[in-house]
Design a protein around this motif. Structure first.
Motif, PDB file in Angstrom:
ATOM      1  N   LEU A 198       0.827  -1.214   0.000  1.00  0.00           N
ATOM      2  CA  LEU A 198       0.000   0.000   0.000  1.00  0.00           C
ATOM      3  C   LEU A 198       0.862   1.265   0.000  1.00  0.00           C
ATOM      4  CD1 LEU A 198      -3.098   0.521   0.094  1.00  0.00           C
ATOM      5  CD2 LEU A 198      -2.783   1.121   2.487  1.00  0.00           C
ATOM      6  N   SER A 199       1.914   1.264   0.828  1.00  0.00           N
ATOM      7  CA  SER A 199       2.728   2.474   0.880  1.00  0.00           C
ATOM      8  C   SER A 199       3.526   2.645  -0.410  1.00  0.00           C
ATOM      9  CB  SER A 199       3.651   2.455   2.103  1.00  0.00           C
ATOM     10  OG  SER A 199       4.459   1.315   2.066  1.00  0.00           O
ATOM     11  N   LEU A 200       4.012   1.546  -0.999  1.00  0.00           N
ATOM     12  CA  LEU A 200       4.719   1.664  -2.288  1.00  0.00           C
ATOM     13  C   LEU A 200       3.770   2.149  -3.376  1.00  0.00           C
ATOM     14  CD1 LEU A 200       7.111  -1.403  -2.502  1.00  0.00           C
ATOM     15  CD2 LEU A 200       7.657   0.987  -2.058  1.00  0.00           C
ATOM     16  N   PHE A 201       2.523   1.665  -3.305  1.00  0.00           N
ATOM     17  CA  PHE A 201       1.526   2.095  -4.282  1.00  0.00           C
ATOM     18  C   PHE A 201       1.365   3.604  -4.243  1.00  0.00           C
ATOM     19  CE2 PHE A 201      -2.921   3.256  -5.146  1.00  0.00           C
ATOM     20  CZ  PHE A 201      -3.017   2.825  -6.464  1.00  0.00           C
ATOM     21  N   PHE A 202       1.223   4.155  -3.055  1.00  0.00           N
ATOM     22  CA  PHE A 202       0.987   5.592  -2.946  1.00  0.00           C
ATOM     23  C   PHE A 202       2.248   6.409  -3.206  1.00  0.00           C
ATOM     24  CE2 PHE A 202      -2.910   4.716  -0.220  1.00  0.00           C
ATOM     25  CZ  PHE A 202      -3.781   5.076  -1.242  1.00  0.00           C
ATOM     26  N   THR A 203       3.422   5.892  -2.822  1.00  0.00           N
ATOM     27  CA  THR A 203       4.624   6.710  -3.007  1.00  0.00           C
ATOM     28  C   THR A 203       5.166   6.622  -4.435  1.00  0.00           C
ATOM     29  OG1 THR A 203       5.800   4.883  -1.962  1.00  0.00           O
ATOM     30  CG2 THR A 203       5.544   6.872  -0.664  1.00  0.00           C
ATOM     31  N   ILE A 204       5.086   5.444  -5.074  1.00  0.00           N
ATOM     32  CA  ILE A 204       5.734   5.289  -6.379  1.00  0.00           C
ATOM     33  C   ILE A 204       4.745   4.964  -7.496  1.00  0.00           C
ATOM     34  CG2 ILE A 204       7.444   3.961  -7.667  1.00  0.00           C
ATOM     35  CD1 ILE A 204       8.790   3.449  -4.905  1.00  0.00           C
ATOM     36  N   LEU A 205       4.012   3.882  -7.308  1.00  0.00           N
ATOM     37  CA  LEU A 205       3.219   3.332  -8.398  1.00  0.00           C
ATOM     38  C   LEU A 205       2.141   4.300  -8.891  1.00  0.00           C
ATOM     39  CD1 LEU A 205       3.288   0.640  -9.862  1.00  0.00           C
ATOM     40  CD2 LEU A 205       1.375  -0.093  -8.458  1.00  0.00           C
ATOM     41  N   PHE A 206       1.480   4.968  -7.944  1.00  0.00           N
ATOM     42  CA  PHE A 206       0.368   5.853  -8.293  1.00  0.00           C
ATOM     43  C   PHE A 206       0.807   6.926  -9.289  1.00  0.00           C
ATOM     44  CE2 PHE A 206      -2.646   9.281  -7.800  1.00  0.00           C
ATOM     45  CZ  PHE A 206      -3.859   8.631  -7.625  1.00  0.00           C
ATOM     46  N   ASP A 207       1.937   7.578  -8.987  1.00  0.00           N
ATOM     47  CA  ASP A 207       2.422   8.640  -9.871  1.00  0.00           C
ATOM     48  C   ASP A 207       2.820   8.095 -11.233  1.00  0.00           C
ATOM     49  OD1 ASP A 207       1.920  10.426  -7.940  1.00  0.00           O
ATOM     50  OD2 ASP A 207       3.985  10.668  -7.255  1.00  0.00           O
ATOM     51  N   GLY A 208       3.382   6.891 -11.223  1.00  0.00           N
ATOM     52  CA  GLY A 208       3.748   6.263 -12.484  1.00  0.00           C
ATOM     53  C   GLY A 208       2.522   6.024 -13.357  1.00  0.00           C
ATOM     54  N   LEU A 209       1.486   5.465 -12.740  1.00  0.00           N
ATOM     55  CA  LEU A 209       0.246   5.199 -13.473  1.00  0.00           C
ATOM     56  C   LEU A 209      -0.372   6.491 -13.981  1.00  0.00           C
ATOM     57  CD1 LEU A 209      -1.366   2.464 -11.200  1.00  0.00           C
ATOM     58  CD2 LEU A 209      -0.374   2.153 -13.472  1.00  0.00           C
ATOM     59  N   LEU A 210      -0.309   7.538 -13.135  1.00  0.00           N
ATOM     60  CA  LEU A 210      -0.872   8.824 -13.513  1.00  0.00           C
ATOM     61  C   LEU A 210      -0.145   9.387 -14.732  1.00  0.00           C
ATOM     62  CD1 LEU A 210      -3.000  10.900 -12.590  1.00  0.00           C
ATOM     63  CD2 LEU A 210      -1.177  12.081 -11.388  1.00  0.00           C
ATOM     64  N   MET A 211       1.186   9.252 -14.717  1.00  0.00           N
ATOM     65  CA  MET A 211       1.994   9.712 -15.843  1.00  0.00           C
ATOM     66  C   MET A 211       1.592   8.987 -17.129  1.00  0.00           C
ATOM     67  SD  MET A 211       3.810  12.113 -15.522  1.00  0.00           S
ATOM     68  CE  MET A 211       5.026  13.098 -14.770  1.00  0.00           C
ATOM     69  N   MET A 212       1.439   7.662 -16.990  1.00  0.00           N
ATOM     70  CA  MET A 212       1.039   6.860 -18.138  1.00  0.00           C
ATOM     71  C   MET A 212      -0.292   7.355 -18.688  1.00  0.00           C
ATOM     72  SD  MET A 212       1.809   2.853 -17.659  1.00  0.00           S
ATOM     73  CE  MET A 212       0.148   2.281 -17.943  1.00  0.00           C
ATOM     74  N   PHE A 213      -1.201   7.625 -17.776  1.00  0.00           N
ATOM     75  CA  PHE A 213      -2.533   8.109 -18.142  1.00  0.00           C
ATOM     76  C   PHE A 213      -2.433   9.439 -18.882  1.00  0.00           C
ATOM     77  CE2 PHE A 213      -6.173  10.816 -16.977  1.00  0.00           C
ATOM     78  CZ  PHE A 213      -7.212  10.063 -17.514  1.00  0.00           C
ATOM     79  N   ILE A 214      -1.606  10.341 -18.332  1.00  0.00           N
ATOM     80  CA  ILE A 214      -1.477  11.670 -18.936  1.00  0.00           C
ATOM     81  C   ILE A 214      -0.873  11.572 -20.339  1.00  0.00           C
ATOM     82  CG2 ILE A 214      -0.293  13.899 -18.735  1.00  0.00           C
ATOM     83  CD1 ILE A 214      -0.544  13.585 -15.684  1.00  0.00           C
ATOM     84  N   TYR A 215       0.163  10.722 -20.496  1.00  0.00           N
ATOM     85  CA  TYR A 215       0.797  10.591 -21.816  1.00  0.00           C
ATOM     86  C   TYR A 215      -0.160  10.002 -22.837  1.00  0.00           C
ATOM     87  CZ  TYR A 215       5.460  12.132 -20.664  1.00  0.00           C
ATOM     88  OH  TYR A 215       6.531  12.900 -20.330  1.00  0.00           O
TER      89      TYR A 215
END
Lengths: 255, 247
Positions: A157-174
């Protein structure tokens, strides 16, 4: 309930991990603020340190603490006291001591070396993150029967919020960069307490536009003051949502 | 007095308690025996409200257990494993429970004095051995002189002297008309203190009889002999049934 909060707190004040956590935070903030004459830069570094360490340490420590207290919680539940009270008292005792560790470790050097509104916001954000991730830990505690699995869930859960979430968001934005998705992105950001905390801090430091996409978006759509209120309310929501869920699940949990 | 009516509890597919009905009267010391996984702990935890059964009702002195917490003021519970917050001292643990049960201000300090906890009350729970923690748990159960005492493996980690002290205390409480429910695997420790025996198997009580009755039926005096006698008879019956089915 006050009784249990008091004794849990007394126990944690003498806990070595909490003590070391406080000392490390203090050492970090003194060194960061001491080396740099520019307080704004120092605050940014401290913010990044807080956003990285506070969530993961809070959730891991809290999960381990709750699972280690399971026999003691059973003993308390065998006393004439309501279930919810025992659970909430455990949470409040733990969340208070983690917040206090942050206030002493980061807050005291800040007030001495760089008193100001931005410093105060940083302290508030750190405390909110401590409360939120202890709250998630409580939810993990009531959902899982087994300590090892619980700790695993806390790490994920903490890795999801610190790293994975932003990565997914970036993917979404691109992938959707051809569409007008700015408002959607602001909405999605509200699902990550760490991003909300970052935005809250950046808006206060007035470097939002310089500091990347999310800050700029918040400034553009909500303006500084609305943006601050918006992210602050979402952060509070993230404290109470896991907490209320935990209490509901705990009512029917077998121990 | 505890009345248990048609209690069923399953964990997944496993039936821990299967339609159990029991009347536990005051003035008795009841031993709850049975192999591992037979539902002893689940039964105790259901009475304490730690486990919530799917079906059935439990009443403690007439008060229903479900969605209720006040009734636990009449119960003293000694858990099998006593783990406490590491940095709390013995004194703090005792004070904490006293503050939680603040309606009750008449304390029974017999065990606290007997185990000489006052001398070491400033030690933290982390520094205590398993047996010492067990003593603290025992003190907590008896401290408020409750009507009902539930003791889960009380003598497991205790030295002989302390174990004897605890047994004396249990007998004293029974004489004053209290209900005491004990689980234990050490049958010799129950010798002389237990007035009734419930034997659990596969989530059901196999029998619930007084010790005298059992002595009469089996012709044995010692508890472990009595139990061995009944279990053997049981297995014999089972084999007989299987044999008949085969032929």
């Amino acid at each position: 309930m006050k009784t249990i909060v008091k004794y849990v707190f007394l126990d944690l004040v003498r806990n070595k991990t909490v003590l070391v956590y406080t000392l490390i935070l203090a050492a970090l903030s003194i060194s960061v603020l001491g080396f740099d004459a520019n307080t704004s830069k120092g605050l940014l570094s401290l913010m990044n340190i807080s956003l990285l360490f506070v969530p993961i340490i809070s959730i891991l420590f809290a999960t381990i603490y709750f699972f280690n207290s399971i026999e003691f919680i059973e003993l308390l539940l065998a006393q004439p006291i309501k279930r919810q009270k025992v659970l909430l008292a455990e949470y409040i005792g733990l969340a208070t001591s983690l917040s206090l560790a942050y206030i002493v470790g980061i807050g005291t050097p800040l007030i001495v070396l760089a008193a100001g509104a931005a410093s105060f916001t940083l302290i508030a954000t750190g405390v909110l993150l401590s409360l939120i991730f202890s709250s998630f830990a409580l939810l993990i505690f009531v959902l899982f029967k087994d300590k090892t699995r619980g700790i695993g869930a806390a790490i994920i859960l903490s890795l999801f919020f610190t790293i994975l979430f932003d990565g997914l968001l970036m993917m979404f934005i691109y992938s959707f960069s051809d569409y007008p998705i700015d408002e959607v992105v602001v909405g999605i950001l509200s699902f990550n307490p760490i991003d909300l905390a970052r935005v809250l801090m950046l808006l206060k430091l007035d470097v939002a536009v310089l500091m990347g996409y999310s800050g700029a978006l918040f400034k553009k759509f909500l303006g500084s003051s609305t943006g601050t209120i918006y992210s602050f309310s979402w952060l509070l929501f993230w404290v109470f949502l896991p907490l209320l869920l935990s209490v509901r699940i705990f009512k029917r949990k077998d121990l | 007095m505890i009345s248990i009516e048609h209690i069923t509890k399953s964990f997944g597919r496993f039936k821990a308690l299967d339609d159990v009905s029991l009347q536990l009267e005051s003035g008795r010391t009841i031993s709850l025996l049975g192999p591992n996984g037979s539902g002893k702990t689940t039964l105790i935890k259901s009475v304490l409200g730690l486990v919530i059964p799917e079906k059935g009702e439990i009443k403690v002195n007439g008060q229903a257990v479900r969605n209720n917490w006040q009734y636990r003021g009449q119960i003293g519970y000694m858990p099998q494993i006593g783990r406490y917050p590491e940095n709390m001292t013995i004194e703090q643990v005792l004070n904490m429970i006293k503050e939680i049960r603040h309606e009750n201000t008449r304390y029974d300090n017999d065990l606290v004095d007997g185990f000489e906890l006052k001398k070491i009350q400033h030690k933290t729970m982390r520094s205590l051995s398993g047996g010492m923690r067990q003593k603290v748990s025992a003190c907590l159960a008896f401290l408020f002189s409750p009507d009902i005492l539930i003791l889960d493996e009380p003598t497991a980690g205790l030295d002989p002297v302390s174990s004897e002290l605890l047994k004396e205390k249990i007998m004293q409480e029974q004489d004053s008309g209290k209900l005491i429910l004990i689980t234990s695997h050490v049958l010799s420790d129950l010798e002389g203190i237990t007035s009734h025996i419930i034997y659990m198997q596969d989530g059901k009580p196999l029998f619930y009889k007084s010790t005298e009755e059992l002595q009469e039926i089996t012709g044995e005096i010692r508890l472990n002999k009595i139990i061995a006698h009944i279990i053997k008879g049981q297995q014999h019956n089972k084999k007989g049934v299987e044999h008949e089915n085969h032929s």
